[in-house]
Write a protein that holds these residues in place. Sequence first.
Motif, PDB file in Angstrom:
ATOM      1  N   ALA A 139      -9.481  31.656 -21.650  1.00  0.00           N
ATOM      2  CA  ALA A 139     -10.303  30.651 -20.956  1.00  0.00           C
ATOM      3  C   ALA A 139      -9.534  29.339 -20.800  1.00  0.00           C
ATOM      4  O   ALA A 139      -9.648  28.658 -19.771  1.00  0.00           O
ATOM      5  N   ALA A 140      -8.748  28.990 -21.798  1.00  0.00           N
ATOM      6  CA  ALA A 140      -7.970  27.740 -21.736  1.00  0.00           C
ATOM      7  C   ALA A 140      -6.933  27.839 -20.618  1.00  0.00           C
ATOM      8  O   ALA A 140      -6.722  26.883 -19.861  1.00  0.00           O
ATOM      9  N   GLU A 141      -6.305  29.003 -20.516  1.00  0.00           N
ATOM     10  CA  GLU A 141      -5.307  29.187 -19.457  1.00  0.00           C
ATOM     11  C   GLU A 141      -5.963  29.105 -18.082  1.00  0.00           C
ATOM     12  O   GLU A 141      -5.421  28.507 -17.162  1.00  0.00           O
ATOM     13  N   ARG A 142      -7.128  29.725 -17.966  1.00  0.00           N
ATOM     14  CA  ARG A 142      -7.817  29.745 -16.671  1.00  0.00           C
ATOM     15  C   ARG A 142      -8.327  28.381 -16.237  1.00  0.00           C
ATOM     16  O   ARG A 142      -8.318  28.037 -15.075  1.00  0.00           O
ATOM     17  N   THR A 143      -8.792  27.595 -17.206  1.00  0.00           N
ATOM     18  CA  THR A 143      -9.374  26.291 -16.859  1.00  0.00           C
ATOM     19  C   THR A 143      -8.361  25.158 -16.932  1.00  0.00           C
ATOM     20  O   THR A 143      -8.605  24.072 -16.424  1.00  0.00           O
ATOM     21  N   GLY A 144      -7.241  25.396 -17.624  1.00  0.00           N
ATOM     22  CA  GLY A 144      -6.240  24.344 -17.808  1.00  0.00           C
ATOM     23  C   GLY A 144      -6.656  23.304 -18.837  1.00  0.00           C
ATOM     24  O   GLY A 144      -5.992  22.274 -18.996  1.00  0.00           O
ATOM     25  N   LYS A 183      -6.968  21.523 -22.362  1.00  0.00           N
ATOM     26  CA  LYS A 183      -6.090  21.496 -23.537  1.00  0.00           C
ATOM     27  C   LYS A 183      -6.825  20.996 -24.783  1.00  0.00           C
ATOM     28  O   LYS A 183      -6.215  20.544 -25.750  1.00  0.00           O
ATOM     29  N   LYS A 184      -8.133  21.037 -24.714  1.00  0.00           N
ATOM     30  CA  LYS A 184      -8.948  20.614 -25.859  1.00  0.00           C
ATOM     31  C   LYS A 184      -9.969  21.719 -26.115  1.00  0.00           C
ATOM     32  O   LYS A 184     -10.725  22.070 -25.221  1.00  0.00           O
ATOM     33  N   VAL A 185      -9.963  22.283 -27.325  1.00  0.00           N
ATOM     34  CA  VAL A 185     -10.847  23.404 -27.637  1.00  0.00           C
ATOM     35  C   VAL A 185     -11.590  23.150 -28.949  1.00  0.00           C
ATOM     36  O   VAL A 185     -10.972  22.841 -29.975  1.00  0.00           O
ATOM     37  N   ALA A 186     -12.907  23.281 -28.899  1.00  0.00           N
ATOM     38  CA  ALA A 186     -13.724  23.157 -30.116  1.00  0.00           C
ATOM     39  C   ALA A 186     -14.284  24.528 -30.452  1.00  0.00           C
ATOM     40  O   ALA A 186     -14.560  25.320 -29.554  1.00  0.00           O
ATOM     41  N   ILE A 187     -14.422  24.819 -31.739  1.00  0.00           N
ATOM     42  CA  ILE A 187     -15.094  26.052 -32.129  1.00  0.00           C
ATOM     43  C   ILE A 187     -16.399  25.671 -32.839  1.00  0.00           C
ATOM     44  O   ILE A 187     -16.489  24.607 -33.448  1.00  0.00           O
ATOM     45  N   ALA A 188     -17.405  26.520 -32.708  1.00  0.00           N
ATOM     46  CA  ALA A 188     -18.725  26.180 -33.249  1.00  0.00           C
ATOM     47  C   ALA A 188     -19.484  27.440 -33.643  1.00  0.00           C
ATOM     48  O   ALA A 188     -19.096  28.547 -33.280  1.00  0.00           O
ATOM     49  N   TYR A 224     -14.015  19.633 -22.561  1.00  0.00           N
ATOM     50  CA  TYR A 224     -13.326  20.529 -23.494  1.00  0.00           C
ATOM     51  C   TYR A 224     -13.923  21.922 -23.371  1.00  0.00           C
ATOM     52  O   TYR A 224     -14.942  22.118 -22.702  1.00  0.00           O
ATOM     53  N   LEU A 225     -13.259  22.871 -24.012  1.00  0.00           N
ATOM     54  CA  LEU A 225     -13.770  24.249 -24.056  1.00  0.00           C
ATOM     55  C   LEU A 225     -14.416  24.457 -25.402  1.00  0.00           C
ATOM     56  O   LEU A 225     -13.894  23.972 -26.406  1.00  0.00           O
ATOM     57  N   ILE A 253      -7.361  21.047 -31.248  1.00  0.00           N
ATOM     58  CA  ILE A 253      -8.378  21.944 -31.815  1.00  0.00           C
ATOM     59  C   ILE A 253      -9.378  21.143 -32.653  1.00  0.00           C
ATOM     60  O   ILE A 253      -8.985  20.323 -33.476  1.00  0.00           O
ATOM     61  N   ARG A 254     -10.652  21.392 -32.428  1.00  0.00           N
ATOM     62  CA  ARG A 254     -11.694  20.717 -33.208  1.00  0.00           C
ATOM     63  C   ARG A 254     -12.621  21.755 -33.814  1.00  0.00           C
ATOM     64  O   ARG A 254     -12.946  22.750 -33.175  1.00  0.00           O
ATOM     65  N   TYR A 255     -13.054  21.512 -35.037  1.00  0.00           N
ATOM     66  CA  TYR A 255     -14.148  22.315 -35.601  1.00  0.00           C
ATOM     67  C   TYR A 255     -15.010  21.428 -36.491  1.00  0.00           C
ATOM     68  O   TYR A 255     -14.552  20.414 -36.994  1.00  0.00           O
ATOM     69  N   PRO A 256     -16.275  21.819 -36.664  1.00  0.00           N
ATOM     70  CA  PRO A 256     -17.177  20.974 -37.462  1.00  0.00           C
ATOM     71  C   PRO A 256     -16.841  21.065 -38.949  1.00  0.00           C
ATOM     72  O   PRO A 256     -16.217  22.025 -39.391  1.00  0.00           O
ATOM     73  N   LYS A 257     -17.324  20.083 -39.712  1.00  0.00           N
ATOM     74  CA  LYS A 257     -17.265  20.198 -41.172  1.00  0.00           C
ATOM     75  C   LYS A 257     -18.028  21.468 -41.538  1.00  0.00           C
ATOM     76  O   LYS A 257     -18.999  21.823 -40.855  1.00  0.00           O
ATOM     77  N   LEU A 258     -17.639  22.094 -42.657  1.00  0.00           N
ATOM     78  CA  LEU A 258     -18.245  23.380 -43.033  1.00  0.00           C
ATOM     79  C   LEU A 258     -19.773  23.346 -43.045  1.00  0.00           C
ATOM     80  O   LEU A 258     -20.431  24.264 -42.556  1.00  0.00           O
ATOM     81  N   LYS A 259     -20.351  22.272 -43.583  1.00  0.00           N
ATOM     82  CA  LYS A 259     -21.822  22.234 -43.711  1.00  0.00           C
ATOM     83  C   LYS A 259     -22.526  22.143 -42.365  1.00  0.00           C
ATOM     84  O   LYS A 259     -23.729  22.384 -42.284  1.00  0.00           O
TER      85      LYS A 259
END
Length: 333
Positions: free
Chosen positions: A255-260, A262-267, A129-130, A291-297
């Motif tokens: 970056a998603a377009e360049r790498t192809g 389709k799964k992106v996490a933010i941190a 993933y990215l 799209i993935r992101y962590p729980k707020l805490k």
Amino acid sequence: MKILAIESSCDETAAAVVEDGRRVLSNVVASQIEIHRRFGGVVPEIASRNHTLAIDNVVAQALEDAGCGREDIDAVAVTYGAGLLGALLVGVNYAKGLAYAWKKPLYAVSHVKGHLAANYIDSDLEPPYLCLLASGGHTAVLEVADYEDTRLIGQSRDDAAGEAFDKVARVLGLPYPGGPEIQKLAREGRPVYKMPLPVFKGSEELRFSYSGLKTFVINLVHGMEQRGEDIPRADIACSFQECAVEQLFLGAEHAAERTGLKKVAIAGGVSANERLRARFDEWGKASGTEIRYPKLKYCTDNAAMIGAAAYFLIRSGAESAGFDLDARATVAL
Ligand code: KG4
Ligand code: ZN
């Protein structure tokens, strides 16, 4: 495998017990935010002293909350960098002492790897993933090919996104840390100011930039002050947030377009931002990107993410750290 993890890289003294990288048995964070607030930012020497005062109780609480004693813990993990040297040393030395006394292996974890691993907690996320990492110290996109196989795609050429939130908050008279304050004030405003946004083109290296945006807001506010005008703080906060978020989104999309991928996490701390999450969710729906992101805490600094990262490090066959482990102010992404 149960790991006792310790984090003290900035202004949070934290300890956690994490099982098999994804299950948090305890997560204790003693924040120093109130102590540093009157200085408008973190004072390194004060941070170190307060880590020293807090760490013993924080670790004891993490063990108690998890219902664990020495015999239940398989390894000790600690953040060794990047961060404030004096602050890091408190955690590193405490972890060394504990590992020695308890005869447990010690593992050194990169703070950035910890932020990435926050996305594994209570989740089934697996590479590839990215990852868009946006914190007070870093703004970068990484390709995570495997748990221990990451490649830097691009990062900021100057300030980090979180740093820009903090500095803009300061010029708007909001307390430290600025991110949550800007988010709150922005809810009352409209994005009426057009602010500078870098363009990411073709195969050019992906380089975020936040210093131009920060300077733009500072000049805007100072100009209004000099002319004796009322400062439309909510509109400025809202316009800044929209622009800061848009840059993060455009970088990740590029970056998603360049790498192809389709799964992106933010941190990282900025991944707690509600507008950032909404923008990524919108994009996910429209483009079929997961799209993935962590729980707020687990977005801002904590030790559970360090315990999660340590598990995947150990599973990859990494060697444990020696008692000569040192803290490092910077660590390569
Ligand atoms: O990851 P973190 O806790 O520490 C670092 O490793 O730097 O990130 C802290 C940064 C601060 O700059 C803070 O203002 C920002 O994350 N932050 C936010 C939000 N919550 C924290 N920025 C925007 N929106 C938020 N809700
Ligand atoms: Zn952090």
